[in-house]
Design an enzyme around this catalytic site. Structure first.
Site, mmCIF file in Angstrom:
data_model
loop_
_atom_site.group_PDB
_atom_site.id
_atom_site.type_symbol
_atom_site.label_atom_id
_atom_site.label_comp_id
_atom_site.label_asym_id
_atom_site.label_seq_id
_atom_site.Cartn_x
_atom_site.Cartn_y
_atom_site.Cartn_z
ATOM 1 N N HIS A 130 42.137 44.709 44.539
ATOM 2 C CA HIS A 130 40.894 44.369 43.833
ATOM 3 C C HIS A 130 39.672 44.741 44.659
ATOM 4 C CE1 HIS A 130 39.360 40.475 45.643
ATOM 5 N NE2 HIS A 130 40.591 40.379 46.081
ATOM 6 N N ASP A 135 38.449 40.629 52.653
ATOM 7 C CA ASP A 135 38.880 40.293 51.294
ATOM 8 C C ASP A 135 37.849 40.740 50.272
ATOM 9 O OD1 ASP A 135 40.024 39.200 49.042
ATOM 10 O OD2 ASP A 135 39.729 37.115 49.642
ATOM 11 N N GLU A 174 39.077 39.664 40.454
ATOM 12 C CA GLU A 174 40.265 38.962 40.962
ATOM 13 C C GLU A 174 39.910 37.589 41.492
ATOM 14 O OE1 GLU A 174 43.116 37.663 44.141
ATOM 15 O OE2 GLU A 174 40.970 38.044 44.225
ATOM 16 N N GLU A 175 38.752 37.502 42.161
ATOM 17 C CA GLU A 175 38.380 36.253 42.824
ATOM 18 C C GLU A 175 38.235 35.093 41.842
ATOM 19 O OE1 GLU A 175 38.690 35.837 45.773
ATOM 20 O OE2 GLU A 175 38.124 37.600 46.941
ATOM 21 N N ASP A 215 45.848 43.247 49.153
ATOM 22 C CA ASP A 215 44.599 42.528 48.883
ATOM 23 C C ASP A 215 43.774 42.536 50.159
ATOM 24 O OD1 ASP A 215 42.622 40.582 48.388
ATOM 25 O OD2 ASP A 215 43.903 39.474 47.020
ATOM 26 N N HIS A 229 36.038 34.255 52.652
ATOM 27 C CA HIS A 229 35.162 33.919 51.517
ATOM 28 C C HIS A 229 33.780 33.400 51.930
ATOM 29 C CE1 HIS A 229 38.324 33.463 48.029
ATOM 30 N NE2 HIS A 229 38.372 34.636 48.629
#
Length: 705
Positions: free
Chosen positions: A344, A354, A391-392, A420, A507
């Protein structure tokens, strides 16, 4: 007649010349992982370009990143298109968190802001980062005394109950880690809490003690916050089970809530500094040792209160356009058989780990495949390169695509290979369905360890692992879920550095190119190695005459899982003989098909070439379709979208990988309620699993009963 004979002789001669002068596929495979084709500078450039701005799903910056991926794939002579969907995404409108202490302690109004670090080269675009929030969080206000609930697991609430702590009507404070944040919120709701605050404890993300933080070291700064989704489903919440394309049917907000996958109480993520401040306001019993923080942290107590938290959150949900980027290298001999690679693109902030370390690796794979094509290589089967969006939020882009193409994927997909968080540090890790284990081992044996060129990745991998090498893809943590758990396609997920949620700045605002360059992969050699393993596995699946699956290893893995289950319920009258019997049938069928493959490999006579081709195709179809047989149309109890009965998410931890998830959830419930009916459900789930395993053995054997 003479002319016809001459023509036939010429055709035969040309065919033989072509046969003997054609470059073997294995030569191209060796070339793919050679230094002459790999390029760490190019990978670094891709990552820097993709992460120059924050690019949350639905944003202009993310559309620009999609255009970049499209342009790179196109430049590799790979036909590429956008697959767009109109999906429901949520964004924050307002947030506040106020802590009230007994007098004379002052009231604290938390700023809920991540601080820019000194010399931050991205300071000029930091205001493009969406304020810290939980996607799909419930809008509303919650006020109550604080209770500290450790990681917010079911067992943590049981511990609090034994301590006499009543959670009902409180605002709970939970630590990130161990389980998926959406399960933290749901468990709090089930316990009667009014709201949830989740923080990143220094012991888990800050290096503990006196460790320095980013940009000096790799650890999360005190103001760092883990943003993320609290949605428990997969795909657009308003279109469960079907694609969000065009003017499609949509559920209303009330209907979405009734589905049970969005939270019913408000929540907010906060930093380590804010979490510690709240902890200091909590009295009551001292938490047990394994609930405590680092050595220099205050003593953690469980409450409730006397500190009072007032949490307020308002969000909006809008229909936004998301864009998957799909590149297709058509197979020369079997264009209707698909080997799919996926990663993604969207990120909560800059997304250097990420997910764009994986995106950079995907682009590297594409560039190498483009170079192979220029040298004459064409795959036997079709290779599809997929770059997913949203995706998140809950695997939205991949799920919508898989749902829209479900039937064609079910009949044509050989395997799905996911990367990922491709690189978050040293150390290779892989999770897979068991028939892919040997193939991944084989690839890691041929690629050098990026941190020690004197050995292979396999040697360092096996040397550092004291337990099983492979994880299993039970959790719904990334884009393999719709392919494996919904459709039943063999799948793998690979990474350097532990994968999702395993690096300190996960994140947060600080997951940027500078963190990657200083700590994740300074020389970008781990990215090169990730692309090598990923692409090599894909090439073997696409090019080898026989699909390289081994279901004997699958049967052995299932045997181990059932033995573990047997130990867990040894004192209960549950008959596991049906599963043991079905596994023996699977192992027998797997052994037979392996022998049939060897016989076909040994027979290479010219007169039976066309007949052999059909036999090879038929055998490959059995290998490809066996994984589908592990699915059940009714799916898991209470989670019907998840069709796979062997590997699926735990009901109380979407990150967790669980063998026989239906049996596991039934056992947990039976142990709680201790009724004959609950244990009967365990027995029913055992029979369901035994039936799908037997179906897989029938598919492998290819014979009607």
């Amino acid at each position: 007649m003479i002319k016809t004979g001459t023509t036939l002789l010429a055709i035969a001669t040309s065919y033989l010349l072509l046969l003997f002068t054609q470059t073997p596929k294995s030569t191209y495979h060796s070339l793919f992982i050679s230094n002459s084709l790999s390029d760490n500078a190019s990978i670094a450039h891709h990552l820097q370009t993709l992460t120059r701005r924050p690019h949350i799903a639905g944003s202009e910056a993310n559309a620009e990143a999609a255009a970049y991926v499209h342009s790179v794939l196109t430049s590799c002579n790979i036909p590429t298109h956008f697959a767009s969907y109109q999906v429901s995404l949520s964004y924050p409108l307002s947030r506040s968190l106020v802590l009230t202490n007994p007098p004379p302690e002052p009231t604290t109004n938390f700023l809920l802001r991540q601080e820019i670090y000194k010399g931050d080269p991205y300071a000029d675009v930091a205001d493009e980062v969406v304020p810290t929030f939980h996607a799909y969080a419930k809008s509303g206000t919650a006020t109550g005394p604080v209770v500290y609930v450790n990681y917010g697991r079911v067992e943590d609430y049981l511990t609090l109950g034994k301590m006499g702590v009543n959670v009902s009507g409180t605002v709970v404070l939970a630590k990130y880690g161990k389980i998926y944040r959406g399960d933290i919120v749901r468990n709090a709701y089930d316990a009667g809490a009014a709201g949830v605050v989740i923080y990143s404890d220094r012991k888990d993300y800050g290096g503990a003690g006196k460790a320095r933080c980013f940009p000096d070291e790799k650890w999360l700064p005190p103001s760092g916050v883990q943003t993320g989704s609290v949605y428990l489903g997969a795909g657009d919440p308003t279109t469960p089970g079907w694609a969000s394309s065009g003017e499609c049917e949509r559920l209303s907000k009330d209907e979405v809530e009734k589905e049970g996958d969005v939270p019913l109480i408000p929540s907010l993520p906060v930093s380590a500094a804010d979490g510690e401040k709240i902890l200091k306001s909590i009295g009551g019993p001292v938490a047990q040792d394994d609930w405590q923080g680092s050595k220099d942290a205050p003593i953690y107590r469980v409450g409730p209160g006397p500190g009072i938290l007032n949490l307020s959150y308002a969000g909006e949900e809008v229909i936004s356009t998301i864009q998957n980027v799909i590149g297709v290298i058509e197979g020369e001999e079997e264009p209707d058989r698909y080997v799919i690679l996926g990663n993604h693109r969207d990120a909560w902030t800059f997304g250097a780990v990420d997910p764009n370390s994986g995106t950079a690796a995907l682009l590297e794979v594409a560039q190498r495949l483009g170079k192979l094509q220029k040298r004459g290589w064409k795959p036997r089967r079709t290779i599809i390169l997929c770059n997913w969006d949203a995706e998140e939020y809950g695997l939205v882009g991949s799920t919508e695509w898989a749902e829209e193409n479900r039937e064609i994927l079910a009949s044509r997909a050989v395997a799905y290979l996911n990367v990922d968080c491709g690189v978050g540090g040293p150390g290779f890790q892989a999770s897979a369905t068991p028939q892919l284990d040997e193939l991944i081992k084989r690839a890691t044996q041929q690629v050098k360890d990026p941190d020690n060129s004197s050995q292979s990745i396999y040697e360092s991998w096996t040397g550092s692992s004291s337990s099983s090498l492979f994880g299993r893809l039970g959790g719904g943590g990334s884009d393999y879920a719709p392919f494996l758990q919904h459709v039943g396609i063999p799948a793998a997920d690979m990474a350097f550095g532990g994968g999702i949620a395993s690096y300190p700045v996960y994140h947060s605002l600080y997951d940027d190119f500078i963190w990657m360059k200083k700590f994740g992969d300074p020389m970008f050699q781990r990215h090169v190695a990730a692309a090598s393993v990923w692409g090599l596995v894909a090439l073997w699946l696409a090019d080898e005459k026989f699909i390289p699956f081994d279901y004997v290893s699958y049967a052995k893995e299932l045997q181990l899982s059932v033995e573990e289950l047997q130990n867990e319920i040894s004192n209960k009258e549950i008959n596991l003989i049906p599963i043991f019997t079905s596994i023996k049938e699977l192992e027998k069928a797997a052994t037979v098909i392996n022998n049939q493959r060897k016989e076909l490999e040994a027979s290479k006579g010219w007169t039976t070439r066309n007949e052999d081709h059909l036999k090879v195709r038929e055998l490959n179809d059995r290998l490809m379709m066996a994984e589908r047989a592990f699915t059940d149309r009714d799916g898991l109890f209470g989670m019907s979208w998840y069709k796979h009965l062997i590997y699926g998410p735990s009901k109380h931890n979407d990150y967790g990988s669980q063998s026989f998830p239906g049996i596991d959830d039934a056992v947990k419930m039976a142990k709680n309620v201790h009724s004959a009916e609950s244990w009967h459900r365990v027995s029913h789930e055992v029979w369901r699993v035994s039936r799908v395993i037997r179906q897989a053995s029938l598919v492998l054997s290819g014979q009607l009963t």
